[in-house]
Design a protein around this motif. Structure first.
Motif, PDB file in Angstrom:
ATOM      1  N   LYS A   1       6.808   6.420  -4.792  1.00  0.00           N
ATOM      2  CA  LYS A   1       7.051   6.816  -3.402  1.00  0.00           C
ATOM      3  C   LYS A   1       7.314   8.317  -3.290  1.00  0.00           C
ATOM      4  O   LYS A   1       6.903   8.953  -2.313  1.00  0.00           O
ATOM      5  CB  LYS A   1       8.204   6.004  -2.828  1.00  0.00           C
ATOM      6  N   ASN A   2       7.983   8.891  -4.282  1.00  0.00           N
ATOM      7  CA  ASN A   2       8.228  10.340  -4.262  1.00  0.00           C
ATOM      8  C   ASN A   2       6.929  11.138  -4.309  1.00  0.00           C
ATOM      9  O   ASN A   2       6.848  12.245  -3.760  1.00  0.00           O
ATOM     10  CB  ASN A   2       9.080  10.748  -5.470  1.00  0.00           C
ATOM     11  N   ASN A   3       5.921  10.597  -4.991  1.00  0.00           N
ATOM     12  CA  ASN A   3       4.698  11.358  -5.276  1.00  0.00           C
ATOM     13  C   ASN A   3       3.459  10.813  -4.586  1.00  0.00           C
ATOM     14  O   ASN A   3       2.377  11.361  -4.763  1.00  0.00           O
ATOM     15  CB  ASN A   3       4.452  11.359  -6.784  1.00  0.00           C
ATOM     16  N   ASP A   4       3.600   9.728  -3.829  1.00  0.00           N
ATOM     17  CA  ASP A   4       2.427   9.041  -3.282  1.00  0.00           C
ATOM     18  C   ASP A   4       1.443   8.720  -4.397  1.00  0.00           C
ATOM     19  O   ASP A   4       0.232   8.895  -4.274  1.00  0.00           O
ATOM     20  CB  ASP A   4       1.757   9.900  -2.199  1.00  0.00           C
ATOM     21  N   ALA A   5       2.001   8.255  -5.520  1.00  0.00           N
ATOM     22  CA  ALA A   5       1.209   7.991  -6.711  1.00  0.00           C
ATOM     23  C   ALA A   5       0.584   6.602  -6.664  1.00  0.00           C
ATOM     24  O   ALA A   5       1.043   5.717  -5.928  1.00  0.00           O
ATOM     25  CB  ALA A   5       2.082   8.118  -7.958  1.00  0.00           C
ATOM     26  N   THR A   6      -0.442   6.413  -7.461  1.00  0.00           N
ATOM     27  CA  THR A   6      -1.125   5.127  -7.572  1.00  0.00           C
ATOM     28  C   THR A   6      -0.579   4.362  -8.765  1.00  0.00           C
ATOM     29  O   THR A   6      -0.549   4.884  -9.881  1.00  0.00           O
ATOM     30  CB  THR A   6      -2.641   5.336  -7.750  1.00  0.00           C
ATOM     31  N   ILE A   7      -0.146   3.117  -8.540  1.00  0.00           N
ATOM     32  CA  ILE A   7       0.299   2.261  -9.634  1.00  0.00           C
ATOM     33  C   ILE A   7      -0.893   1.471 -10.162  1.00  0.00           C
ATOM     34  O   ILE A   7      -1.603   0.805  -9.403  1.00  0.00           O
ATOM     35  CB  ILE A   7       1.418   1.304  -9.175  1.00  0.00           C
ATOM     36  N   VAL A   8      -1.110   1.575 -11.456  1.00  0.00           N
ATOM     37  CA  VAL A   8      -2.196   0.857 -12.139  1.00  0.00           C
ATOM     38  C   VAL A   8      -1.545  -0.163 -13.068  1.00  0.00           C
ATOM     39  O   VAL A   8      -0.770   0.193 -13.949  1.00  0.00           O
ATOM     40  CB  VAL A   8      -3.080   1.821 -12.944  1.00  0.00           C
ATOM     41  N   ALA A   9      -1.850  -1.425 -12.849  1.00  0.00           N
ATOM     42  CA  ALA A   9      -1.251  -2.499 -13.641  1.00  0.00           C
ATOM     43  C   ALA A   9      -2.052  -3.764 -13.383  1.00  0.00           C
ATOM     44  O   ALA A   9      -3.049  -3.743 -12.645  1.00  0.00           O
ATOM     45  CB  ALA A   9       0.219  -2.697 -13.268  1.00  0.00           C
ATOM     46  N   ASN A  10      -1.594  -4.867 -13.966  1.00  0.00           N
ATOM     47  CA  ASN A  10      -2.315  -6.107 -13.686  1.00  0.00           C
ATOM     48  C   ASN A  10      -2.096  -6.552 -12.245  1.00  0.00           C
ATOM     49  O   ASN A  10      -1.238  -6.024 -11.531  1.00  0.00           O
ATOM     50  CB  ASN A  10      -1.948  -7.208 -14.698  1.00  0.00           C
ATOM     51  N   PHE A  11      -2.877  -7.524 -11.818  1.00  0.00           N
ATOM     52  CA  PHE A  11      -2.894  -7.933 -10.415  1.00  0.00           C
ATOM     53  C   PHE A  11      -1.522  -8.388  -9.925  1.00  0.00           C
ATOM     54  O   PHE A  11      -1.094  -8.054  -8.811  1.00  0.00           O
ATOM     55  CB  PHE A  11      -3.915  -9.068 -10.219  1.00  0.00           C
ATOM     56  N   GLU A  12      -0.819  -9.147 -10.759  1.00  0.00           N
ATOM     57  CA  GLU A  12       0.480  -9.668 -10.349  1.00  0.00           C
ATOM     58  C   GLU A  12       1.486  -8.540 -10.104  1.00  0.00           C
ATOM     59  O   GLU A  12       2.258  -8.576  -9.138  1.00  0.00           O
ATOM     60  CB  GLU A  12       1.018 -10.634 -11.407  1.00  0.00           C
ATOM     61  N   ILE A  13       1.472  -7.533 -10.961  1.00  0.00           N
ATOM     62  CA  ILE A  13       2.418  -6.424 -10.823  1.00  0.00           C
ATOM     63  C   ILE A  13       2.068  -5.551  -9.622  1.00  0.00           C
ATOM     64  O   ILE A  13       2.950  -5.173  -8.845  1.00  0.00           O
ATOM     65  CB  ILE A  13       2.471  -5.603 -12.121  1.00  0.00           C
ATOM     66  N   THR A  14       0.794  -5.223  -9.451  1.00  0.00           N
ATOM     67  CA  THR A  14       0.430  -4.394  -8.292  1.00  0.00           C
ATOM     68  C   THR A  14       0.723  -5.117  -6.984  1.00  0.00           C
ATOM     69  O   THR A  14       1.167  -4.495  -6.012  1.00  0.00           O
ATOM     70  CB  THR A  14      -1.045  -3.962  -8.344  1.00  0.00           C
ATOM     71  N   SER A  15       0.518  -6.415  -6.947  1.00  0.00           N
ATOM     72  CA  SER A  15       0.825  -7.186  -5.729  1.00  0.00           C
ATOM     73  C   SER A  15       2.312  -7.115  -5.412  1.00  0.00           C
ATOM     74  O   SER A  15       2.710  -6.995  -4.241  1.00  0.00           O
ATOM     75  CB  SER A  15       0.398  -8.642  -5.900  1.00  0.00           C
ATOM     76  N   TRP A  16       3.148  -7.185  -6.442  1.00  0.00           N
ATOM     77  CA  TRP A  16       4.607  -7.108  -6.264  1.00  0.00           C
ATOM     78  C   TRP A  16       4.992  -5.761  -5.678  1.00  0.00           C
ATOM     79  O   TRP A  16       5.832  -5.681  -4.772  1.00  0.00           O
ATOM     80  CB  TRP A  16       5.267  -7.329  -7.618  1.00  0.00           C
ATOM     81  N   TYR A  17       4.356  -4.703  -6.145  1.00  0.00           N
ATOM     82  CA  TYR A  17       4.670  -3.379  -5.614  1.00  0.00           C
ATOM     83  C   TYR A  17       4.109  -3.165  -4.214  1.00  0.00           C
ATOM     84  O   TYR A  17       4.707  -2.448  -3.401  1.00  0.00           O
ATOM     85  CB  TYR A  17       4.196  -2.288  -6.580  1.00  0.00           C
ATOM     86  N   GLU A  18       2.988  -3.761  -3.920  1.00  0.00           N
ATOM     87  CA  GLU A  18       2.456  -3.684  -2.558  1.00  0.00           C
ATOM     88  C   GLU A  18       3.444  -4.289  -1.562  1.00  0.00           C
ATOM     89  O   GLU A  18       3.637  -3.772  -0.455  1.00  0.00           O
ATOM     90  CB  GLU A  18       1.109  -4.385  -2.484  1.00  0.00           C
ATOM     91  N   ASP A  19       4.095  -5.379  -1.949  1.00  0.00           N
ATOM     92  CA  ASP A  19       5.110  -6.003  -1.088  1.00  0.00           C
ATOM     93  C   ASP A  19       6.329  -5.104  -0.905  1.00  0.00           C
ATOM     94  O   ASP A  19       7.110  -5.299   0.027  1.00  0.00           O
ATOM     95  CB  ASP A  19       5.552  -7.345  -1.674  1.00  0.00           C
ATOM     96  N   LYS A  20       6.502  -4.131  -1.791  1.00  0.00           N
ATOM     97  CA  LYS A  20       7.605  -3.177  -1.689  1.00  0.00           C
ATOM     98  C   LYS A  20       7.205  -1.905  -0.937  1.00  0.00           C
ATOM     99  O   LYS A  20       7.980  -0.950  -0.876  1.00  0.00           O
ATOM    100  CB  LYS A  20       8.117  -2.815  -3.084  1.00  0.00           C
ATOM    101  N   GLY A  21       5.998  -1.897  -0.391  1.00  0.00           N
ATOM    102  CA  GLY A  21       5.569  -0.771   0.412  1.00  0.00           C
ATOM    103  C   GLY A  21       4.786   0.285  -0.328  1.00  0.00           C
ATOM    104  O   GLY A  21       4.515   1.367   0.227  1.00  0.00           O
ATOM    105  N   ILE A  22       4.388   0.008  -1.562  1.00  0.00           N
ATOM    106  CA  ILE A  22       3.538   0.950  -2.290  1.00  0.00           C
ATOM    107  C   ILE A  22       2.115   0.788  -1.767  1.00  0.00           C
ATOM    108  O   ILE A  22       1.514  -0.280  -1.877  1.00  0.00           O
ATOM    109  CB  ILE A  22       3.576   0.698  -3.808  1.00  0.00           C
ATOM    110  N   GLU A  23       1.572   1.840  -1.199  1.00  0.00           N
ATOM    111  CA  GLU A  23       0.263   1.755  -0.550  1.00  0.00           C
ATOM    112  C   GLU A  23      -0.888   1.970  -1.519  1.00  0.00           C
ATOM    113  O   GLU A  23      -1.996   1.475  -1.280  1.00  0.00           O
ATOM    114  CB  GLU A  23       0.187   2.770   0.589  1.00  0.00           C
ATOM    115  N   LYS A  24      -0.644   2.702  -2.591  1.00  0.00           N
ATOM    116  CA  LYS A  24      -1.725   3.004  -3.533  1.00  0.00           C
ATOM    117  C   LYS A  24      -1.524   2.211  -4.820  1.00  0.00           C
ATOM    118  O   LYS A  24      -0.576   2.451  -5.572  1.00  0.00           O
ATOM    119  CB  LYS A  24      -1.758   4.502  -3.844  1.00  0.00           C
TER     120      LYS A  24
ATOM    121  N   HIS B   1      -3.923   0.025  -8.089  1.00  0.00           N
ATOM    122  CA  HIS B   1      -5.207  -0.418  -8.631  1.00  0.00           C
ATOM    123  C   HIS B   1      -4.939  -1.593  -9.557  1.00  0.00           C
ATOM    124  O   HIS B   1      -4.410  -1.411 -10.658  1.00  0.00           O
ATOM    125  CB  HIS B   1      -5.938   0.689  -9.391  1.00  0.00           C
ATOM    126  N   PRO B   2      -5.301  -2.814  -9.128  1.00  0.00           N
ATOM    127  CA  PRO B   2      -5.073  -3.989  -9.964  1.00  0.00           C
ATOM    128  C   PRO B   2      -6.114  -4.096 -11.068  1.00  0.00           C
ATOM    129  O   PRO B   2      -7.284  -3.787 -10.873  1.00  0.00           O
ATOM    130  CB  PRO B   2      -5.196  -5.150  -8.970  1.00  0.00           C
TER     131      PRO B   2
END
Length: 226
Positions: free
Chosen positions: A63-86, A88-89
């Motif tokens: 959130k500080n950097n508007d960075a993209t989280i790259v991880a498996n689908f389950e982890i990226t989905s969890w972060y999307e629910d926390k408001g991470i917009e960027k 890559h599953p």
């Protein structure tokens, strides 16, 4: 390639103009209390699995950097629910091309769940191939024969391997892993943070030297160039 170590398994790679952060666990780590988490700049955050000691500061830094989280689908989905917009599953065996190079998710033998107990898929590692260098970030893993597949597809320059034992490989298995992936230069990770994984630095360096490997144990906050 500029590499900064932030403790446990957290490394920041500067590749050209891009900053890639692996497994950020910094603020709860007493050994890293001198690190300013909010001062860390990252464009991409790669997460090998969901355990707290690998993801604790991911949301904050993303959130500080508007960075993209790259991880498996389950982890990226969890972060999307926390408001991470960027995000890559990915999943094991998949590869993605990003501005700094390609990232392939490879097998790791380890458990995985997120800090609130949510299922986090299966653990993984990453092979990152850039214009000038290629390296293997193993994540948390046991020694596995699957590692022998990596040099059939990639010519690695170095590897980041866990050496703390108890939850992952120890130095002896890590050195076998280095042979499997055909590297002579190893950056150690996942050691010292907790009593379970404290190591004797001099001993592991001597073991590595006897095996003909260069073992790099970085100080927290240290930056090196490879």
């Amino acid at each position: 390639m500029e590499i900064t170590y932030y403790g446990q398994s957290c490394f920041l790679f500067k590749i050209g103009e891009h900053r890639i952060l692996f497994d950020p666990f910094i603020s709860p780590n007493e050994l890293a209390k001198h690190i300013d988490v909010d001062g860390i700049k990252a464009d991409y955050i790669l997460l090998s699995h969901g355990h707290q000691d690998h993801v604790h500061d991911a949301e904050r830094i993303a959130k500080n950097n508007d960075a993209t989280i790259v991880a498996n689908f389950e982890i990226t989905s969890w972060y999307e629910d926390k408001g991470i917009e960027k995000t890559h599953p990915m999943n094991t065996g998949g590869k993605v091309t990003l501005p700094f190079g390609t990232v392939k998710m490879v097998n790791a033998v380890h458990s995985s769940s997120l800090p609130d107990g949510t299922y986090a898929g299966i653990a993984g590692g990453f092979v990152v191939e850039t214009e000038n260098q290629t390296f293997y970030f193993a994540g948390d893993t046991a020694l596995t024969y699957d590692m022998k597949l990596i040099p059939e597809q990639f010519d690695l320059d170095f590897a980041l391997l866990p050496i703390g034992d108890n939850f992952t490989m120890d130095i002896h298995d890590a050195l076998v892993a280095a042979d499997f992936v055909q590297v002579d230069q190893v950056i150690g990770m996942h050691y010292d943070t907790f009593p379970y994984i404290q190591i004797d630095h001099q001993e592991v360096k001597e073991v590595a030297q006897m095996a003909g490997k260069e073992l790099i144990l970085m100080e927290i906050g240290q930056t090196i160039n490879l």
